[in-house]
Design a protein around this motif. Structure first.
Motif, short mmCIF file in Angstrom:
data_model
loop_
_atom_site.label_atom_id
_atom_site.label_comp_id
_atom_site.label_asym_id
_atom_site.label_seq_id
_atom_site.Cartn_x
_atom_site.Cartn_y
_atom_site.Cartn_z
N VAL A 85 0.87 -1.19 -0.19
CA VAL A 85 -0.04 -0.06 -0.01
C VAL A 85 1.02 1.21 0.00
O VAL A 85 1.88 1.26 0.28
N PRO A 86 0.54 2.35 -0.39
CA PRO A 86 1.06 3.59 -0.47
C PRO A 86 1.12 4.16 0.98
O PRO A 86 0.49 4.98 1.45
N PHE A 87 2.12 3.76 1.90
CA PHE A 87 2.03 3.91 3.24
C PHE A 87 2.45 5.27 3.73
O PHE A 87 1.99 5.83 4.54
N LEU A 88 3.69 5.62 3.10
CA LEU A 88 4.17 7.12 3.14
C LEU A 88 2.96 8.08 2.80
O LEU A 88 2.79 8.95 3.89
N ARG A 89 2.10 7.92 1.76
CA ARG A 89 1.31 8.76 1.53
C ARG A 89 0.02 8.72 2.61
O ARG A 89 -0.54 9.70 2.86
N SER A 90 -0.05 7.51 2.92
CA SER A 90 -1.13 7.42 4.12
C SER A 90 -0.95 8.14 5.50
O SER A 90 -1.71 8.86 5.97
N LEU A 91 0.45 7.87 5.68
CA LEU A 91 1.06 8.52 6.75
C LEU A 91 0.95 10.07 6.73
O LEU A 91 0.60 10.86 7.83
N VAL A 96 -1.78 15.29 7.90
CA VAL A 96 -2.72 16.51 7.74
C VAL A 96 -4.02 16.73 8.47
O VAL A 96 -4.36 17.55 8.84
N VAL A 97 -4.71 15.46 8.34
CA VAL A 97 -6.01 15.55 8.99
C VAL A 97 -5.81 15.87 10.43
O VAL A 97 -6.55 16.57 11.10
N ASP A 157 -14.54 10.60 -0.56
CA ASP A 157 -13.43 10.25 -0.69
C ASP A 157 -12.34 11.34 -0.97
O ASP A 157 -11.54 11.43 -1.94
N THR A 158 -12.72 12.23 -0.09
CA THR A 158 -11.55 13.38 0.14
C THR A 158 -11.13 13.69 1.63
O THR A 158 -11.89 13.28 2.48
N LEU A 159 -10.30 14.35 1.74
CA LEU A 159 -9.77 14.52 3.29
C LEU A 159 -10.59 15.51 3.78
O LEU A 159 -10.77 15.73 5.05
N GLN A 160 -11.45 16.61 3.19
CA GLN A 160 -12.22 17.37 3.73
C GLN A 160 -13.55 16.68 4.48
O GLN A 160 -13.75 17.34 5.44
N PHE A 223 -5.56 15.59 18.22
CA PHE A 223 -4.62 15.15 17.13
C PHE A 223 -4.63 13.30 17.43
O PHE A 223 -4.60 12.61 16.29
N VAL A 224 -4.54 13.14 18.62
CA VAL A 224 -4.74 11.49 18.77
C VAL A 224 -5.85 10.71 18.41
O VAL A 224 -5.78 9.90 17.85
#
Length: 296
Positions: A85-91, A96-97, A157-160, A223-224
């Motif tokens: 999986v694109p793990f760095l992208r997920s992190l 950001v969120v 399907d967006t971070l918003q 954050f947590v």
């Protein structure tokens, strides 16, 4: 009958405490350190065992007694995590969120808490009561209407869809309202108004700097919670490019079988940022919570 004028040694000033009392205090402290060490070991062991499994493989998860010596497969499993999986992208998405939610809750909840604590408007108490009652409603009940709203706005399907609903929380407003009521006097605000300051200036220049430690604690808690959230991101996110870290861990598991070594490697990688966060800000979080508990 003669009365002795010599003061009692037990109550005389400057006389050191007796040896039995010193030994009693030392014994209590010794037992306290032992209990704290055991509690710390019980909290740290699951994280350490997760690293052991991720460094050995799935077979270490079923061993009895549990294996406590790490292996040499951690780099290979970590490489497989990044290939699956694109793990760095997920992190990055999770950071950001979580960061936006932390900043939003620290400021917006402080603003709302200031309004409930120090401003007078019609229906204030009734509105605050409704706000407190929403804390008793399970968050799962709001998933369907919340998803319908996100779908109407085109935010699926967006971070918003993750950031906007988490910018304000009922608990955060309640927390900041209680803290502002206990730490800021009405006389100070009245003096500021007499000097010509409006409500926004009073909040930004007087109230918020005073309650900044409590707002920082609220931001860290937000954050947590956002970092560890799984249910809502799992529902609203569809494509791998928008996955958060928790959804990326779920993507490491197939529908037929679960590679525990791979899942533990991803879980350990997600846990490390939180450990770093608590290492740098844990003392500030505890002091902020205790400060709010004893003031007033």
């Amino acid at each position: 009958m003669a009365t002795s004028t010599e003061p009692s040694r037990r109550g005389a000033p400057g006389v050191p405490a007796s040896r039995p009392r010193r030994r009693s205090i030392a014994r209590v402290r010794w037992y306290t350190y032992v209990l704290l060490s055991l509690a710390a070991a019980a909290c740290v062991f699951p994280v350490y065992w997760m690293f052991v499994v991720s460094s050995v493989g799935s077979e270490a998860a079923t061993q009895l007694p549990p294996r406590v010596v790490p292996g040499a497969n951690f780099p290979d499993l970590l490489k497989l995590v990044f290939e699956t999986v694109p793990f760095l992208r997920s992190l990055f998405n999770s950071f950001v969120v979580a960061a936006l939610i932390a900043v939003g809750q620290a400021f917006l909840c402080s603003l709302a808490g200031f309004a409930f604590a120090k401003m007078t408007f019609r229906g204030r108490d009734a509105l605050f009561l409704v706000l407190v009652l929403t804390m008793t409603v399970p968050a799962q009940l709001a998933i369907i209407p919340q998803y319908m709203i996100m779908s109407t706005l085109g935010w699926v399907d967006t971070l918003q869809a993750l950031v906007v609903p988490g910018l304000v929380s009922a608990f955060g407003i309640f927390w900041m309202r209680q803290h502002i009521s206990a730490t800021i006097s009405d006389e100070l605000l009245q003096a500021a108004r007499m000097d010509g300051a409006n409500s926004w200036q009073i909040f930004t220049r007087i109230a918020f700097p005073v309650v900044r430690p409590a707002a920082a604690v609220l931001g860290l808690l937000g954050f947590v919670n956002a970092w560890n959230d799984f249910l809502w991101p799992f529902i609203v996110l569809k494509s791998p490019d928008t996955y958060t870290a928790q959804i990326a861990i779920k993507a490491l598991q197939s529908n037929i079988s679960v590679d525990l070594g791979l899942a533990m490697a991803g879980s350990f990688l997600v846990t490390v940022p939180l450990l770093v966060l608590f290492a740098f800000f844990g003392k500030q979080m505890v002091s902020g919570i205790m400060d709010g508990a004893f003031k007033g």
